[in-house]
Design a protein around this motif. Structure first.
Motif, PDB file in Angstrom:
ATOM      1  N   GLN A 152       7.958   5.207  -1.601  1.00 16.38           N
ATOM      2  CA  GLN A 152       8.644   6.053  -0.617  1.00 16.38           C
ATOM      3  C   GLN A 152      10.152   6.027  -0.857  1.00 16.38           C
ATOM      4  O   GLN A 152      10.816   7.059  -0.836  1.00 16.38           O
ATOM      5  CB  GLN A 152       8.369   5.555   0.809  1.00 16.38           C
TER       6      GLN A 152
ATOM      7  N   LEU B 108       6.883  -7.846  -3.242  1.00 13.18           N
ATOM      8  CA  LEU B 108       6.049  -7.328  -2.171  1.00 13.18           C
ATOM      9  C   LEU B 108       6.768  -7.394  -0.861  1.00 13.18           C
ATOM     10  O   LEU B 108       7.264  -8.413  -0.536  1.00 13.18           O
ATOM     11  CB  LEU B 108       4.798  -8.185  -2.046  1.00 13.18           C
TER      12      LEU B 108
ATOM     13  N   GLY C 169      -3.487  -7.302  -3.132  1.00 15.55           N
ATOM     14  CA  GLY C 169      -3.106  -6.624  -1.907  1.00 15.55           C
ATOM     15  C   GLY C 169      -1.632  -6.820  -1.653  1.00 15.55           C
ATOM     16  O   GLY C 169      -0.971  -7.575  -2.355  1.00 15.55           O
ATOM     17  N   GLU C 170      -1.128  -6.124  -0.649  1.00 16.61           N
ATOM     18  CA  GLU C 170       0.291  -6.225  -0.350  1.00 16.61           C
ATOM     19  C   GLU C 170       0.545  -7.371   0.617  1.00 16.61           C
ATOM     20  O   GLU C 170      -0.379  -8.009   1.090  1.00 16.61           O
ATOM     21  CB  GLU C 170       0.761  -4.898   0.259  1.00 16.61           C
ATOM     22  N   SER C 171       1.818  -7.602   0.937  1.00 18.21           N
ATOM     23  CA  SER C 171       2.127  -8.727   1.812  1.00 18.21           C
ATOM     24  C   SER C 171       1.415  -8.551   3.145  1.00 18.21           C
ATOM     25  O   SER C 171       1.330  -7.461   3.684  1.00 18.21           O
ATOM     26  CB  SER C 171       3.632  -8.840   2.022  1.00 18.21           C
TER      27      SER C 171
ATOM     28  N   LEU D 141      -2.593   3.008  -3.959  1.00 17.68           N
ATOM     29  CA  LEU D 141      -1.790   1.994  -4.640  1.00 17.68           C
ATOM     30  C   LEU D 141      -1.531   2.412  -6.083  1.00 17.68           C
ATOM     31  O   LEU D 141      -0.409   2.348  -6.576  1.00 17.68           O
ATOM     32  CB  LEU D 141      -2.521   0.656  -4.659  1.00 17.68           C
TER      33      LEU D 141
ATOM     34  N   SER E 205       1.030   5.065  -6.351  1.00 17.17           N
ATOM     35  CA  SER E 205       2.403   4.810  -5.917  1.00 17.17           C
ATOM     36  C   SER E 205       3.164   3.912  -6.877  1.00 17.17           C
ATOM     37  O   SER E 205       4.340   3.655  -6.676  1.00 17.17           O
ATOM     38  CB  SER E 205       2.400   4.216  -4.504  1.00 17.17           C
TER      39      SER E 205
ATOM     40  N   THR F  57       3.283   9.403  -5.544  1.00 20.80           N
ATOM     41  CA  THR F  57       2.649   9.750  -4.281  1.00 20.80           C
ATOM     42  C   THR F  57       2.518   8.486  -3.454  1.00 20.80           C
ATOM     43  O   THR F  57       1.559   7.742  -3.607  1.00 20.80           O
ATOM     44  CB  THR F  57       1.249  10.352  -4.518  1.00 20.80           C
ATOM     45  N   PRO F  58       3.508   8.195  -2.615  1.00 18.72           N
ATOM     46  CA  PRO F  58       3.461   6.954  -1.853  1.00 18.72           C
ATOM     47  C   PRO F  58       2.390   6.996  -0.770  1.00 18.72           C
ATOM     48  O   PRO F  58       1.923   8.066  -0.389  1.00 18.72           O
ATOM     49  CB  PRO F  58       4.854   6.860  -1.236  1.00 18.72           C
ATOM     50  N   ILE F  59       2.019   5.807  -0.298  1.00 19.21           N
ATOM     51  CA  ILE F  59       1.155   5.716   0.875  1.00 19.21           C
ATOM     52  C   ILE F  59       2.076   5.806   2.082  1.00 19.21           C
ATOM     53  O   ILE F  59       3.020   5.033   2.175  1.00 19.21           O
ATOM     54  CB  ILE F  59       0.391   4.382   0.884  1.00 19.21           C
ATOM     55  N   PRO F  60       1.853   6.765   2.970  1.00 14.57           N
ATOM     56  CA  PRO F  60       2.787   6.901   4.097  1.00 14.57           C
ATOM     57  C   PRO F  60       2.709   5.709   5.046  1.00 14.57           C
ATOM     58  O   PRO F  60       1.718   4.976   5.061  1.00 14.57           O
ATOM     59  CB  PRO F  60       2.334   8.192   4.779  1.00 14.57           C
ATOM     60  N   GLY F  61       3.750   5.535   5.850  1.00 15.20           N
ATOM     61  CA  GLY F  61       3.768   4.489   6.863  1.00 15.20           C
ATOM     62  C   GLY F  61       3.860   3.110   6.262  1.00 15.20           C
ATOM     63  O   GLY F  61       4.189   2.925   5.096  1.00 15.20           O
ATOM     64  N   SER F  62       3.570   2.102   7.105  1.00 13.00           N
ATOM     65  CA  SER F  62       3.585   0.720   6.633  1.00 13.00           C
ATOM     66  C   SER F  62       2.498  -0.052   7.361  1.00 13.00           C
ATOM     67  O   SER F  62       1.828   0.496   8.237  1.00 13.00           O
ATOM     68  CB  SER F  62       4.948   0.088   6.903  1.00 13.00           C
ATOM     69  N   VAL F  63       2.317  -1.325   6.993  1.00  6.21           N
ATOM     70  CA  VAL F  63       1.241  -2.119   7.610  1.00  6.21           C
ATOM     71  C   VAL F  63       1.362  -2.181   9.120  1.00  6.21           C
ATOM     72  O   VAL F  63       0.386  -2.435   9.814  1.00  6.21           O
ATOM     73  CB  VAL F  63       1.201  -3.565   7.072  1.00  6.21           C
TER      74      VAL F  63
ATOM     75  N   ARG G 271      -2.821   5.486   7.694  1.00 10.80           N
ATOM     76  CA  ARG G 271      -2.054   5.710   6.466  1.00 10.80           C
ATOM     77  C   ARG G 271      -2.884   6.437   5.407  1.00 10.80           C
ATOM     78  O   ARG G 271      -2.406   6.703   4.317  1.00 10.80           O
ATOM     79  CB  ARG G 271      -1.585   4.369   5.897  1.00 10.80           C
TER      80      ARG G 271
END
Lengths: 396, 338
Positions: free
Chosen positions: A209, A396, B56-58, B269, B272, B284-290, B305
């Motif tokens: 983003q 991350l 996976g992400e944080s 993932l 992005s 193409t990012p993943i919109p929003g956040s965790v 998301r």
């Protein structure tokens, strides 16, 4: 700008619309020791002779591993670190020679986006106050009320809702904080933005983003970027031209597609081959150039070519004692703006020279070269300030 | 030598699982606060000689999973349930003392930040011999040459001198090698590597990954690789588990999972990440956040998301459904990846 520095630009930059010229910049940090009187016992050669030019509207990517001096160079360009030697000519003015009020006013044109958005935003200032501060300092707004329309515009540009104005940094996620940092840099209408590891503290999904946002803002406001990063894939993605740094100097410079298509310096080759690619088929088939050993200490750099201690193409002559200059090579198919600092670039490219085994040299990060005449290694209490630059971060 | 190692590896791989995690749940509970499900029903197997990736992400629960397996989570403030079966023993049922006998011997761990996981005031060599003294009953004098051997094996030049070095005298890559030497000291059957290369530069990362690959092939140690970097996974893991919000959302062997990702998160993932081998097309990012996640108990956490949510996504929890060697937790899987 009306302020004219003592050194008007002399480089032939007009034809390319050069915005920033860096000439022979060196930043050496003294290493001091002593109980009562500090005695300088050595130097950290963080940046050791860098020349580069950034044209208007382009993105210049500066890439290298931690400790190569890329962040220090970025700070030296903004005069946040005073260069030991050399000139930084921005828009006709030598920034390195500016002082006090003149320098402060000039900073409106050069803004920075930092790596860690949380520690670069004051936790006790609301977003509004963070954004207005710079505008007030540069006389673009008298108070927050007057600046309101502009602030909304800024937030909109970076993709934040205008309700964000009354919130504080801790109320945002990492990606949103980085957007605030970018909005703050934009608030004073800069010409050049130096972004030091702008995405390395973010999650991959959010990283994309912010990368896209930087691209959009460049198109919208005609910005010029200097992006400093360790992640080659990110740098390749956003840069028009790329400079690869190793131990304080640029070893290769080229347009992004050229650099990745035909890396000429052995270090660039190794660096590119070390980046993992998220595709098992490529990963299984490609050949890696594994470098042995670690980056030598910037306080005790090798003689000659800085890379010769780890270079698989090192030759018996020249490499050890003659420091290669950044030069244009004459190889068919290589464009003229592709420069490399290697004595043997042509022979390596043609396959005339083949890589060989390299014995790993153990590096003690706490060692440094003592002053001339004083041999032997002294263990410094602190490894020196310069080593703080560009950590890979959490990613991350 | 390598051929026999490969053969041995192929043999052992078909064996029964060495580690079998079933329905692992870790819930952090603070007084006066909503409980937080860091790990929410995670099940996976690791066979001898196999490399399994947790990606996976944080905040997705990958590190907490590994700490729970190792029994390193604090007793207070959290609830752990499920089973962690290691070669017939449920590790979660062991006492602290019994767990200490296994940790470092049967199961070892390599952490992300080698500087904070090494003791700064003890020479590196002693930190290697400590493990041998504790588990093998050796005395320090006898263990020293072995420690030097271990340091040599992980590629530390001049090990006889380096053995006396303190961690601050070593570079980041060297410290990570020392940490791997400590982990390997007792030839563990399972090695857990939690982001072992995240703090390192790419050229050093390549060295460490090559070392891990070689060790797994030579010794037949099973490896759990915890990482956020899909590139690392692509080159190293036999099987990949993608985690989101404390649950496994997709699992599969590495080739198919990269070629045909079925879960919109895995697909997102991959879309992005800026790739070194691809030209500068728009990401193409993943919109929003965790922070936008929905609770798993009545929805798919990823739905807000997701690129292709349908009505059911916000109403019922998707189950992990296994077909062949792939598993997927999604109401509306990706048909045409990227």
């Amino acid at each position: 700008m009306t302020t004219t520095g003592p050194h008007p630009t002399t480089s032939a930059g007009d034809e390319h619309d050069v915005l920033l010229t860096v000439e022979g910049v060196k930043v050496h940090f003294p290493i001091k020791q002593g109980v009562i009187f500090d005695k300088t016992i050595g130097y950290v050669y963080a940046v050791d002779g860098v020349d580069l030019q950034i044209r208007k509207g382009e993105t210049y990517g500066l890439v290298g591993e931690s400790g190569c001096g890329k962040s220090t160079l970025g700070r030296a360009i903004l005069n946040l670190e005073h260069p030991t030697e050399g000139r930084v000519v921005f828009d006709g003015v030598d920034i390195a020679s500016l002082k006090g009020e003149e320098l402060r006013r000039k900073r409106q044109d050069l803004q920075m986006v930092f790596q860690d958005p949380l520690s670069s935003l004051d936790p006790r200032q609301s977003v509004e106050s963070l954004l207005v501060e710079g505008m007030k300092a540069h006389g673009l707004a008298k108070d927050a009320k007057q600046a309101r329309p502009r602030l909304r515009e800024l937030l909109h540009a970076v993709g934040l809702p205008s309700t964000a104005l009354n919130k504080y940094p801790h109320e945002f996620s990492g990606g949103q904080r980085q957007r605030i940092g970018i909005a703050r840099a934009l608030s004073v209408d800069p010409k050049l933005i130096v972004a030091d590891e702008p995405v390395s503290a973010l999650d991959v999904s959010v990283q994309a983003q912010v990368i896209n946002l930087l691209g959009d803002l460049q198109d919208e406001f005609g910005l010029t970027y200097l992006v400093i990063a360790h992640d080659l894939a990110v740098v390749r993605h956003i840069s028009d031209r790329i400079g690869v740094m190793y131990l304080g100097s640029i070893v290769e410079e080229a347009a992004a597609p050229d650099l990745y298509a035909e890396p000429l310096h052995p270090y660039t080759r190794a660096l590119l081959s070390a980046v993992p690619i998220p595709d098992p088929e490529i990963e299984d088939s490609r050949e890696q150039i594994l470098l042995t050993g670690d980056l030598p200490s910037p306080s005790n750099p090798p003689t000659g070519c800085r890379f010769h201690t780890r270079c698989p193409w090192r030759q018996k002559t020249r490499c050890d004692d003659e420091r290669p200059q950044l030069r244009v090579v004459e190889i068919g198919g290589i464009p003229a703006d592709h420069k490399v600092a290697c004595h043997w670039a042509e022979q390596i490219h043609s396959g005339q020279l083949q890589p060989h085994e390299v014995e790993a040299v153990s590096v003690d990060p706490t060692s440094f070269a003592a002053d001339a005449g004083d041999h032997g290694t002294i263990i410094a209490e602190t490894p020196g300030r310069a080593t703080q630059s560009g950590d890979p971060g959490r990613g991350l | 030598m390598t051929t026999t190692a490969y053969a041995a590896r192929a043999d052992t791989r078909s064996d029964a699982p060495l580690l079998s995690v079933r329905d692992l749940q870790v819930t952090f509970q603070r007084r006066g606060e909503e409980p937080f499900h860091a790990v929410d029903g995670v099940s996976f197997d690791v066979r001898p000689g196999q490399t399994v990736g947790l990606v996976g992400e944080s905040g997705c629960g990958k590190s907490v999973t590994s700490l729970a397996i190792m029994g390193l989570l604090p007793r207070r403030g959290n609830r752990i349930s499920g089973t962690v079966d290691f070669d017939g023993t449920d590790l979660l049922s062991l006492s602290d003392g019994q767990m200490r006998d296994r940790r470092g011997k049967d199961i070892a761990m390599v952490f992300q930040d080698p500087l904070s996981s090494l003791n700064p005031v003890v020479p590196v060599g002693i930190q290697v011999t400590e493990v041998l003294e504790r588990h093998r009953g050796m005395n320090r004098k006898a263990a020293m040459p072995m420690a030097a051997d271990l340091l040599k094996r992980v590629g530390i030049p001049d090990p006889d001198r380096r053995i006396k070095d303190y961690p601050h005298q070593m570079s980041g890559g060297m410290r990570q090698r020392a940490l791997i030497a400590i982990a390997l000291a007792c030839a563990p059957r399972l090695l857990i590597a939690d982001e072992p290369t995240t703090a390192l530069d790419v050229t050093i990362q390549a060295q460490i990954l090559a070392l891990l690959k070689e060790l797994v092939e030579d010794t037949g140690t099973a490896l759990i690789m915890i990482t956020h970097d899909l590139g690392v996974v692509a080159g190293l893991c036999d099987e990949v588990n993608v985690l989101y919000g404390g649950k496994i959302v997709e699992r599969g062997p590495r080739h198919p999972i990269f070629r045909t990702p079925r879960h919109p998160y895995t697909n997102g993932l991959l879309g992005s990440i800026p790739r070194l081998d691809a030209a500068g097309e728009r990401l193409t990012p993943i919109p929003g956040s965790v922070a936008d996640n929905l609770p798993w108990d009545h929805a798919c956490a990823f739905a807000p998301r997701c690129s292709q949510p349908i009505a059911v996504c916000t109403q019922t929890t998707p189950e992990l459904e296994t077909t062949g060697d792939r598993a997927l937790r999604c109401h509306n899987p990706v048909e045409d990846p990227r």
